[in-house]
Design a protein around this motif. Structure first.
Motif, PDB file in Angstrom:
ATOM      1  N   UNK A  53       0.804  -1.211   0.000  1.00  0.00           N
ATOM      2  CA  UNK A  53       0.000   0.000   0.000  1.00  0.00           C
ATOM      3  C   UNK A  53       0.835   1.257   0.000  1.00  0.00           C
ATOM      4  N   UNK A  54       0.138   2.387   0.174  1.00  0.00           N
ATOM      5  CA  UNK A  54       0.751   3.702   0.115  1.00  0.00           C
ATOM      6  C   UNK A  54       1.211   4.108   1.518  1.00  0.00           C
ATOM      7  N   UNK A  55       2.501   4.320   1.745  1.00  0.00           N
ATOM      8  CA  UNK A  55       2.955   4.766   3.073  1.00  0.00           C
ATOM      9  C   UNK A  55       2.491   6.187   3.351  1.00  0.00           C
ATOM     10  N   UNK A  56       2.676   6.675   4.589  1.00  0.00           N
ATOM     11  CA  UNK A  56       2.182   8.013   4.942  1.00  0.00           C
ATOM     12  C   UNK A  56       2.697   9.094   3.995  1.00  0.00           C
ATOM     13  N   UNK A  57       1.757   9.969   3.574  1.00  0.00           N
ATOM     14  CA  UNK A  57       2.095  11.068   2.678  1.00  0.00           C
ATOM     15  C   UNK A  57       1.063  12.171   2.875  1.00  0.00           C
ATOM     16  N   UNK A  58       1.419  13.421   2.598  1.00  0.00           N
ATOM     17  CA  UNK A  58       0.532  14.551   2.894  1.00  0.00           C
ATOM     18  C   UNK A  58      -0.345  14.957   1.717  1.00  0.00           C
ATOM     19  N   UNK A  59      -1.472  15.599   2.045  1.00  0.00           N
ATOM     20  CA  UNK A  59      -2.348  16.248   1.071  1.00  0.00           C
ATOM     21  C   UNK A  59      -2.885  17.531   1.685  1.00  0.00           C
ATOM     22  N   UNK A  76      -5.365   5.124   7.482  1.00  0.00           N
ATOM     23  CA  UNK A  76      -4.883   5.653   8.758  1.00  0.00           C
ATOM     24  C   UNK A  76      -4.380   7.057   8.515  1.00  0.00           C
ATOM     25  N   UNK A  77      -4.632   7.982   9.475  1.00  0.00           N
ATOM     26  CA  UNK A  77      -4.136   9.340   9.279  1.00  0.00           C
ATOM     27  C   UNK A  77      -3.640   9.928  10.584  1.00  0.00           C
ATOM     28  N   UNK A  98      -4.603  20.504   5.586  1.00  0.00           N
ATOM     29  CA  UNK A  98      -3.467  19.587   5.541  1.00  0.00           C
ATOM     30  C   UNK A  98      -3.688  18.338   6.369  1.00  0.00           C
ATOM     31  N   UNK A  99      -3.364  17.181   5.783  1.00  0.00           N
ATOM     32  CA  UNK A  99      -3.509  15.899   6.470  1.00  0.00           C
ATOM     33  C   UNK A  99      -2.444  14.952   5.919  1.00  0.00           C
ATOM     34  N   UNK A 100      -1.971  14.053   6.773  1.00  0.00           N
ATOM     35  CA  UNK A 100      -1.055  12.998   6.357  1.00  0.00           C
ATOM     36  C   UNK A 100      -1.751  11.664   6.567  1.00  0.00           C
ATOM     37  N   UNK A 101      -1.777  10.833   5.527  1.00  0.00           N
ATOM     38  CA  UNK A 101      -2.483   9.561   5.649  1.00  0.00           C
ATOM     39  C   UNK A 101      -1.730   8.458   4.938  1.00  0.00           C
ATOM     40  N   UNK A 129     -12.171  12.850   7.595  1.00  0.00           N
ATOM     41  CA  UNK A 129     -12.230  11.571   6.894  1.00  0.00           C
ATOM     42  C   UNK A 129     -13.517  10.861   7.302  1.00  0.00           C
ATOM     43  N   UNK A 130     -14.105  10.122   6.375  1.00  0.00           N
ATOM     44  CA  UNK A 130     -15.291   9.336   6.690  1.00  0.00           C
ATOM     45  C   UNK A 130     -15.489   8.246   5.656  1.00  0.00           C
ATOM     46  N   UNK A 131     -16.256   7.225   6.026  1.00  0.00           N
ATOM     47  CA  UNK A 131     -16.545   6.109   5.121  1.00  0.00           C
ATOM     48  C   UNK A 131     -17.976   5.655   5.350  1.00  0.00           C
TER      49      UNK A 131
END
Length: 232
Positions: A53-59, A76-77, A98-101, A129-131
């Motif tokens: 999967x994708x390791x932690x990264x910001x948006x 996870x964030x 800004x968030x890192x997930x 975040x929500x699902x």
């Protein structure tokens, strides 16, 4: 105007654990004619190997919607949010200020997702975040709004942009109409099957870029699952 964008002609990047197809310019894939479609900026068709999967990264300042087609994705964030979203369901991350997930396929099987980024029309807000579960049986033969920036779509996941994500599962021969409006843009991808949209045929994972069309008529030529973004 409806432009067919065949899956065979969109951007590709295979990283081993991730086999990605890009409907719009993304990462190392650059196509100046496909930078965005209205406020729709990214539509990635990702195949993620088991236990990767994708390791932690910001948006920041982006509405990021993940539509899980097969398997499941675990989010996870840095705000403490964590959740597993399974096939047919949707998660939404409003990156806001800004968030890192991280997103992982923790399953023993391959996961396939559409990841869709829409530029926000409201900025400067805190990230979230929500699902939600959206059983496919509840959208059999009809379009259901899964994510929306409009208050009247009370059952949809909220996003901070003037857009909607809608989906339907159709049996061969079934048709549904969607009132888009000529001032808006649509982007439709069949996750499975084959459809005709106002007479333009598209196979699974092809893109259809729609503009200057009031009403979109979607007819399933095979049993199909379709996903549509309606945006400015």
């Amino acid at each position: 105007m409806i432009e067919l964008r065949p899956f065979s002609g969109i951007g590709r990047a295979n990283h081993g654990w991730l086999d990605a197809a890009h409907h719009f310019s993304f990462a190392d894939y650059y196509n100046p004619a496909r930078m965005a479609w209205g406020n729709l900026r990214v539509w990635n068709d990702d195949t993620i190997a088991a236990k990767s999967g994708f390791p932690p990264h910001p948006h920041r300042d982006m509405e990021i919607i993940t539509y899980v087609r097969e398997g499941a994705i675990t989010h996870r964030d840095n705000l403490g949010n964590q959740g597993r979203t399974a096939a047919g369901d949707v998660q939404v991350m409003s990156a806001g200020t800004g968030i890192t997930h991280a997103e992982y396929n923790l399953e023993d099987e391959t996961t396939r997702i559409f990841q869709i980024w829409i530029m926000p029309t409201r900025q400067g807000e805190q990230p979230s975040w929500g699902a939600r579960q959206f059983p496919k049986a509840e959208r059999a033969g009809e379009l259901v709004v899964l994510a929306s920036g409009y208050a009247e779509d009370k059952d949809a996941l909220p996003i901070r942009t003037d857009a909607r994500l809608v989906a339907a599962t159709l049996h061969a021969g079934q048709s549904v109409d969607y009132v888009l409006g000529a001032e808006r843009k649509g982007y439709l991808v069949p996750a499975t099957g084959k459809v005709a949209v106002n007479g333009v045929e598209a196979n699974a994972r092809d893109g259809l870029a729609i503009a200057d069309v009031d009403t979109v008529t979607i007819t399933a030529l095979e049993d199909s699952e379709i996903v549509l973004v309606d945006t400015l």
